[in-house]
Design an enzyme around this catalytic site. Structure first.
Site, PDB file in Angstrom:
ATOM      1  N   ASP A 102       0.868  -1.180   0.000  1.00 47.26           N
ATOM      2  CA  ASP A 102       0.000   0.000   0.000  1.00 47.26           C
ATOM      3  C   ASP A 102       0.904   1.230   0.000  1.00 47.26           C
ATOM      4  OD1 ASP A 102      -1.656   2.176   0.732  1.00 47.26           O
ATOM      5  OD2 ASP A 102      -3.012   0.830   1.804  1.00 47.26           O
ATOM      6  N   GLY A 145      -9.163   5.884  -5.828  1.00 44.41           N
ATOM      7  CA  GLY A 145      -7.903   5.158  -5.954  1.00 44.41           C
ATOM      8  C   GLY A 145      -6.851   5.617  -4.963  1.00 44.41           C
ATOM      9  N   VAL A 146      -5.612   5.722  -5.441  1.00 42.42           N
ATOM     10  CA  VAL A 146      -4.486   6.135  -4.597  1.00 42.42           C
ATOM     11  C   VAL A 146      -4.761   7.503  -3.974  1.00 42.42           C
ATOM     12  CG1 VAL A 146      -2.059   6.784  -4.619  1.00 42.42           C
ATOM     13  CG2 VAL A 146      -2.828   4.912  -6.024  1.00 42.42           C
ATOM     14  N   ASP A 147      -5.306   8.398  -4.755  1.00 41.82           N
ATOM     15  CA  ASP A 147      -5.582   9.766  -4.318  1.00 41.82           C
ATOM     16  C   ASP A 147      -6.472   9.758  -3.069  1.00 41.82           C
ATOM     17  OD1 ASP A 147      -5.710  12.508  -4.386  1.00 41.82           O
ATOM     18  OD2 ASP A 147      -6.784  12.650  -6.284  1.00 41.82           O
ATOM     19  N   TYR A 189      -7.581   5.757 -14.850  1.00 42.91           N
ATOM     20  CA  TYR A 189      -7.188   6.415 -16.100  1.00 42.91           C
ATOM     21  C   TYR A 189      -6.887   5.447 -17.249  1.00 42.91           C
ATOM     22  CZ  TYR A 189      -7.230  11.174 -14.141  1.00 42.91           C
ATOM     23  OH  TYR A 189      -7.619  12.379 -13.600  1.00 42.91           O
ATOM     24  N   SER A 230      -1.695   6.163 -13.601  1.00 44.94           N
ATOM     25  CA  SER A 230      -2.607   6.058 -14.757  1.00 44.94           C
ATOM     26  C   SER A 230      -3.135   4.658 -15.044  1.00 44.94           C
ATOM     27  CB  SER A 230      -1.961   6.599 -16.061  1.00 44.94           C
ATOM     28  OG  SER A 230      -1.941   8.008 -16.078  1.00 44.94           O
ATOM     29  N   THR A 231      -2.651   3.633 -14.321  1.00 43.57           N
ATOM     30  CA  THR A 231      -3.078   2.274 -14.674  1.00 43.57           C
ATOM     31  C   THR A 231      -4.378   1.852 -13.989  1.00 43.57           C
ATOM     32  OG1 THR A 231      -1.830   1.161 -12.927  1.00 43.57           O
ATOM     33  CG2 THR A 231      -0.679   1.568 -15.018  1.00 43.57           C
ATOM     34  N   GLY A 232      -4.977   2.746 -13.200  1.00 42.02           N
ATOM     35  CA  GLY A 232      -6.253   2.436 -12.552  1.00 42.02           C
ATOM     36  C   GLY A 232      -7.390   3.074 -13.321  1.00 42.02           C
TER      37      GLY A 232
HETATM   38  P1  ADP Z   1      -5.110   6.740 -12.057  1.00 41.08           P
HETATM   39  O1  ADP Z   1      -6.321   7.624 -11.987  1.00 41.08           O
HETATM   40  O2  ADP Z   1      -3.832   7.521 -12.326  1.00 41.08           O
HETATM   41  O3  ADP Z   1      -5.290   5.567 -12.950  1.00 41.08           O
HETATM   42  P2  ADP Z   1      -5.623   5.131  -9.653  1.00 41.08           P
HETATM   43  O4  ADP Z   1      -5.495   5.606  -8.249  1.00 41.08           O
HETATM   44  O5  ADP Z   1      -6.974   4.803 -10.156  1.00 41.08           O
HETATM   45  O6  ADP Z   1      -4.890   6.249 -10.546  1.00 41.08           O
HETATM   46  O7  ADP Z   1      -4.727   3.842  -9.863  1.00 41.08           O
HETATM   47  C1  ADP Z   1      -3.354   3.811 -10.075  1.00 41.08           C
HETATM   48  C2  ADP Z   1      -2.803   2.476  -9.623  1.00 41.08           C
HETATM   49  O8  ADP Z   1      -2.638   2.472  -8.216  1.00 41.08           O
HETATM   50  C3  ADP Z   1      -3.703   1.287  -9.945  1.00 41.08           C
HETATM   51  O9  ADP Z   1      -2.880   0.262 -10.461  1.00 41.08           O
HETATM   52  C4  ADP Z   1      -4.288   0.891  -8.593  1.00 41.08           C
HETATM   53  O10 ADP Z   1      -4.503  -0.500  -8.501  1.00 41.08           O
HETATM   54  C5  ADP Z   1      -3.178   1.281  -7.654  1.00 41.08           C
HETATM   55  N1  ADP Z   1      -3.570   1.606  -6.269  1.00 41.08           N
HETATM   56  C6  ADP Z   1      -4.767   2.024  -5.789  1.00 41.08           C
HETATM   57  N2  ADP Z   1      -4.695   2.259  -4.472  1.00 41.08           N
HETATM   58  C7  ADP Z   1      -3.403   2.009  -4.098  1.00 41.08           C
HETATM   59  C8  ADP Z   1      -2.689   2.054  -2.859  1.00 41.08           C
HETATM   60  N3  ADP Z   1      -3.266   2.432  -1.698  1.00 41.08           N
HETATM   61  N4  ADP Z   1      -1.358   1.719  -2.877  1.00 41.08           N
HETATM   62  C9  ADP Z   1      -0.743   1.345  -4.022  1.00 41.08           C
HETATM   63  N5  ADP Z   1      -1.373   1.272  -5.204  1.00 41.08           N
HETATM   64  C10 ADP Z   1      -2.682   1.595  -5.246  1.00 41.08           C
END
Ligand code: ADP
Length: 186
Positions: free
Chosen positions: A19, A41-43, A136, A132-134
């Site tokens: 994480d 997502g991460v944000d 986006y 960007s792999t989530g």
């Molecule tokens: P984007 O909008 O840039 O695609 P996302 O947050 O949707 O960003 O996803 C980017 C990547 O981060 C994805 O592969 C997702 O699985 C992964 N991800 C989501 N949450 C976490 C976390 N807490 N820690 C690490 N990776 C994460």
């Protein structure tokens, strides 16, 4: 400890499953959106765990440097709030298929500009999610190629003081895909 096969560029780049919000590094990179005011997502995870100080710093950046939002590929730095990381570097990844063929260039720019900002702030360790792999939609295999090339070029230039780059994948399948498609030198 990451397995040895997941270490590249003379140990400066490591790959791991985890994480992002757990990483005790000088800066974690947020896959933000251009509003800088939070998302999924991460944000979402970063703002939830890091607390309101991060959002307040982002609002200040919107008031001052980027009133219309942060452009794709650019990066800004804020406090890490209550995260184990001291800082958050926010960057906006490309939305796959929405940049007229410039997606790879823009994804590379996210990593380059985040590293440059870390360097400008005297930081040594940085952890990235798979930008960007989530939401986006950037295909993970293509992202692996672009990201590994951008990091190789930037870090082999010899001028970067960043000596630890962690690429943090949410699950083992994502890490395996990166390992299968990266372009780091052997
Ligand atoms: P984007 O909008 O840039 O695609 P996302 O947050 O949707 O960003 O996803 C980017 C990547 O981060 C994805 O592969 C997702 O699985 C992964 N991800 C989501 N949450 C976490 C976390 N807490 N820690 C690490 N990776 C994460």
């Amino acid at each position: 400890m990451p397995h040895a096969e997941h270490v590249f560029l003379d140990g400066r780049v490591t790959l791991q499953v985890g994480d992002l919000t757990d990483q005790a590094v000088d800066a974690v990179v947020n896959a933000a959106n251009s509003s800088l005011l939070g998302g999924g997502g991460v944000d979402g995870a970063i703002h939830r765990r890091g607390g309101p100080a991060i959002l307040e710093a982002c609002r200040e950046i919107r008031r001052t440097a980027w009133p219309d939002g942060l452009p794709t590929g650019q990066a800004v730095i804020t406090t890490g709030g209550r995260l184990p990381a001291r800082h958050v570097i926010h960057t906006v990844g490309p939305i796959y298929g929405r940049h007229g063929g410039r997606e790879a260039e823009l994804l590379g720019a996210c990593y380059r500009n985040a590293l440059a900002l870390a360097e400008a702030n005297g930081l040594r360790s940085i952890a990235f999610p798979a930008i960007s792999t989530g939401i986006y939609g950037y295909p993970a295999d293509q992202a692996a190629h672009v990201v590994s090339l951008a990091l190789s070029r930037h870090l082999s230039g010899g001028t970067s003081a960043v000596d630890e780059v962690r690429l943090v994948f949410f699950d083992r399948r994502q890490l395996a895909s990166f390992v299968a498609h990266h372009a780091f030198p052997a």
